[in-house]
Design a protein around this motif. Structure first.
Motif, PDB file in Angstrom:
ATOM      1  N   GLY A   1      39.519  37.379  42.486  1.00  0.00           N
ATOM      2  CA  GLY A   1      39.460  36.212  42.105  1.00  0.00           C
ATOM      3  C   GLY A   1      38.246  36.257  41.022  1.00  0.00           C
ATOM      4  N   GLY A   2      37.300  37.204  40.880  1.00  0.00           N
ATOM      5  CA  GLY A   2      36.243  36.991  39.931  1.00  0.00           C
ATOM      6  C   GLY A   2      34.902  36.393  40.431  1.00  0.00           C
ATOM      7  N   TYR A   3      34.976  36.265  41.858  1.00  0.00           N
ATOM      8  CA  TYR A   3      33.621  35.883  42.462  1.00  0.00           C
ATOM      9  C   TYR A   3      32.821  36.794  42.710  1.00  0.00           C
ATOM     10  N   GLU A   4      32.814  38.053  42.302  1.00  0.00           N
ATOM     11  CA  GLU A   4      31.901  39.258  42.683  1.00  0.00           C
ATOM     12  C   GLU A   4      30.480  38.994  42.583  1.00  0.00           C
ATOM     13  N   LEU A   5      30.042  38.069  41.574  1.00  0.00           N
ATOM     14  CA  LEU A   5      28.588  37.752  41.377  1.00  0.00           C
ATOM     15  C   LEU A   5      28.088  37.043  42.604  1.00  0.00           C
ATOM     16  N   ILE A   6      28.813  36.121  42.904  1.00  0.00           N
ATOM     17  CA  ILE A   6      28.411  35.055  44.203  1.00  0.00           C
ATOM     18  C   ILE A   6      28.401  36.071  45.340  1.00  0.00           C
ATOM     19  N   ILE A   7      29.433  36.917  45.620  1.00  0.00           N
ATOM     20  CA  ILE A   7      29.289  37.769  46.945  1.00  0.00           C
ATOM     21  C   ILE A   7      27.877  38.546  46.932  1.00  0.00           C
ATOM     22  N   PHE A   8      27.991  39.366  45.702  1.00  0.00           N
ATOM     23  CA  PHE A   8      26.731  39.966  45.593  1.00  0.00           C
ATOM     24  C   PHE A   8      25.279  39.158  45.818  1.00  0.00           C
ATOM     25  N   LEU A   9      25.300  37.895  45.300  1.00  0.00           N
ATOM     26  CA  LEU A   9      24.157  37.017  45.697  1.00  0.00           C
ATOM     27  C   LEU A   9      23.902  36.579  47.097  1.00  0.00           C
TER      28      LEU A   9
END
Length: 502
Positions: A206-214
Motif C-alpha cells: 500500500g505504499g507505507y514502506e517509509l513508515i515501516i522503516f521508521l
C-alpha cells in the motif's frame, strides 16, 4: 467461543508460576522476619525456586508446543531454550550472591533476592511472548527490577550514579521501542506479531514502506541500548562498574540473553515480509551488520586502555554483543543454533570470570587490573581458572569460546559477508592484548602479599561450574551443537496453526 485464562492448560506455564509465586511469597516472608534473622535464607529459597523452574523447563521439551490467549504467549522449543539459559544464569548469580559478606546488600537486604526473581520473570515473559503488549510488559519488568538492583547499594555514590544513568538511558530506550511499536500498531491495527506479519505485507504493497522503516529504525535504536551495542553502549561501563559484581554478571549474561531473544522474536516475525520483498537484504541486514561491526570495533579497541577490571569486562561485553548479533544480521548458516551455543558458552565463562574478579578486587580493595598481580602465587587455582575463562573469551583455538566464535564466523562466511568475517577475526586478535594483560599480571608481576584469597564455598562452586562448562563445551562442542540443531526453531516463529501440525 471466547476463551479465558483458566480455559488453558496452565501446567505449561509452570516455570513462570513457580517464579512469580516464589517472588510474592518471599516478599511476605521478608516483611515478617525479624531484622536479626539473616536474609540469606531468602536467597536459598530463591535459588531453590529457580532450580525448580529449570526442572519444569527441561520437562517442557518432552511436550508439544502450546499457545494461550490467542497466540499471545507461547511455550515452544525457541522459548524453552532461552528460558533454560536465563534460569541457569540466574541460579549462578544467586549462588554467587550467597557468598557475599554480611555488610553487603546481598546478605542483609531481602528484596535483593526477590527482585532478581522478578527480573528473571520479565526475561521469561519476553522470550515467550508473541504480542507487543506482553513483550513490552516483560521488558519493563526486567528493566525496572534491574534499575533497582544496580542502585541497591544506597550508601555508595558510584552505585547511585550508575543507577541514575541506567534509569534515564533505559527509559529513553524503552520510549524508542514503544514509539516504534505505536507505528506498527497504527499500520496493522494489531499487537499480535503474527497478525502484524500478515498485515505488514499489505502495508508494504500500500505504499507505507517509509513508515515501516521508521518503526524499525526506532525499535533498533531501543534494542541497541538494551543489548549494549555501539553506538548505544554509553551506559554500559558506568553501570557495570557501579553495580555490585553479581548484578554486573546478571546484566552481562541473563539480561543480554533475554534481550536477544526479544529482538529476534520481533524482527523475524513482524518484519519477515521485508525478507520476502528483498528490503531486508537492502536495508535491515546492512543496518544490523554495521551495528555488529561497530560494537566489535568500539568494544575491543576502547577496552585496550581500561585499567578497571569491571570496565574492561563492560567493553568486552559490548564486543561480545557485536559477535552475537552476526547470525541475526546475516541470517547465515544455523543462526539460532550458533547464537544459542555462544550464549551458553558466554554464560559459563563470564560468570566464572566475574566471580574471580569479585574475590580478587574485594580482597585487595582495588578494582584495577593490578589487583591480579601475583595471583598465581597467592591462589594458583584461581589464577588457572581465570586464565581458562580469559582464553575462552579471547577465542583461542580449542576452547569453548573459539568454537562459539567459529560458528558465528560461519554465519558471516555462509552469507558471503567476508568483510564482516574479517572484522570478527581482526577484533578478536585485538582482544588478546587486554585479556592477556590480566594473565600477565597474574603470572609475571609480583604481589604485595602472598596470603591466599579466601573463597566462600558458593563462589568456589560457581567457578567450578564455570570451568566445567567452559572446558566441557570446548572438548565436546559437536554434541551441544547437534542437540541445538535438532531443536525445531521454526515453531517459535510460526503461527499457532503450524504448532498444531507438529
Amino acid at each position: 467461543m471466547e476463551q479465558y485464562l483458566l480455559d488453558f492448560d496452565l501446567k505449561v506455564m509452570a516455570p513462570e508460576l513457580v517464579i512469580v509465586s516464589a517472588a510474592a511469597l518471599l516478599s511476605v516472608i521478608d516483611l515478617v522476619l525479624k531484622e536479626s534473622v539473616p536474609r540469606k535464607i531468602i536467597g536459598v529459597l530463591s535459588l531453590l525456586s529457580v532450580i525448580a523452574a529449570g526442572v519444569f523447563v527441561g520437562m517442557g521439551f518432552d511436550h508439544p508446543s502450546y499457545q494461550i490467549l490467542g497466540d499471545t504467549y507461547r511455550i515452544d522449543p525457541y522459548s524453552l531454550t532461552f528460558k533454560g539459559i536465563i534460569l541457569a544464569g540466574t541460579a549462578l548469580v544467586l549462588l554467587f550472591s550467597l557468598g557475599q559478606k554480611k555488610e553487603d546488600p546481598e546478605a542483609k537486604e531481602g528484596e535483593y533476592y526477590y527482585l532478581l526473581l522478578t527480573a528473571v520473570l520479565g526475561g521469561m515473559i519476553m522470550v515467550s511472548s508473541a504480542d507487543l503488549i506482553t513483550l513490552f510488559v516483560g521488558l519493563e519488568l526486567l528493566s525496572l527490577s534491574s534499575y533497582i538492583l544496580v542502585g541497591i547499594r544506597k550508601k555508595e555514590l558510584q552505585s547511585n550514579e550508575a543507577a541514575w544513568k541506567y534509569v534515564v538511558l533505559g527509559g529513553v530506550s524503552s520510549a524508542f521501542i514503544l514509539y516504534g511499536m505505536s507505528f506498527v500498531y497504527g499500520l496493522t491495527g494489531s499487537t499480535n506479531l503474527f497478525t502484524i506479519q500478515q498485515r505488514m505485507m499489505e502495508a508494504l504493497n500500500g505504499g507505507y514502506e517509509l513508515i515501516i522503516f521508521l518503526s524499525l529504525f526506532l525499535m533498533v535504536v531501543g534494542f541497541g541500548f538494551k543489548i549494549a551495542t555501539a553506538p548505544f553502549q554509553m551506559w554500559t561501563p558506568d553501570v557495570y562498574q557501579g553495580a555490585s559484581t553479581p548484578i554486573t554478571a546478571f546484566l552481562s549474561v541473563v539480561s543480554k540473553t533475554a534481550a536477544f531473544a526479544f529482538v529476534m522474536r520481533i524482527l523475524l516475525i513482524a518484519y519477515v515480509p521485508l525478507i520476502n520483498t528483498g528490503a531486508w537484504e537492502e536495508v535491515v541486514g546492512p543496518l544490523l551488520i554495521i551495528i555488529a561491526a561497530l560494537s566489535m570495533i568500539v568494544g575491543n579497541t576502547v577496552a585496550l586502555k581500561q585499567t578497571n577490571a569491571k570496565r574492561l569486562m563492560a567493553y568486552s561485553s559490548i564486543a561480545q554483543a557485536g559477535y552475537i548479533l552476526v547470525p541475526l544480521a546475516t541470517l547465515g548458516l544455523m543462526p539460532f543454533s550458533s547464537m544459542a551455543y555462544y550464549l551458553l558458552v558466554y554464560l559459563f565463562m563470564t560468570m566464572g570470570a566475574f566471580c574471580i574478579i569479585d574475590l580478587v578486587t574485594r580482597e585487595s580493595e582495588n578494582e584495577k587490573i593490578s589487583a591480579f598481580a601475583g595471583l598465581h602465587r597467592k591462589s594458583p587455582w584461581l589464577a588457572f581458572a581465570m586464565s581458562v575463562f580469559l582464553i575462552s573469551l579471547a577465542g583461542i583455538p580449542v576452547t569453548a569460546g573459539f568454537f562459539g566464535k567459529f560458528y558465528l564466523l560461519t554465519s558471516a562466511v555462509s552469507s558471503q559477508k567476508f568483510w564482516l568475517a574479517g572484522i570478527m577475526i581482526v577484533t578478536t586478535i585485538i582482544s588478546y592484548y587486554y585479556y592477556f594483560g590480566i594473565i600477565r599480571q597474574m603470572y609475571f608481576r609480583s604481589a604485595p602479599s602472598v596470603a591466599a584469597i579466601p573463597v566462600p564455598w558458593t563462589a568456589g562452586l560457581v567457578i567450578v561450574i564455570g570451568l566445567a562448562g567452559t572446558i566441557g563445551l570446548g572438548i565436546y562442542p559437536d554434541a551441544v551443537v547437534q542437540f541445538l540443531g535438532k531443536i525445531n526453531w521454526g515453531l517459535g516463529l510460526s503461527p499457532a496453526e503450524n504448532m498444531m501440525q507438529q
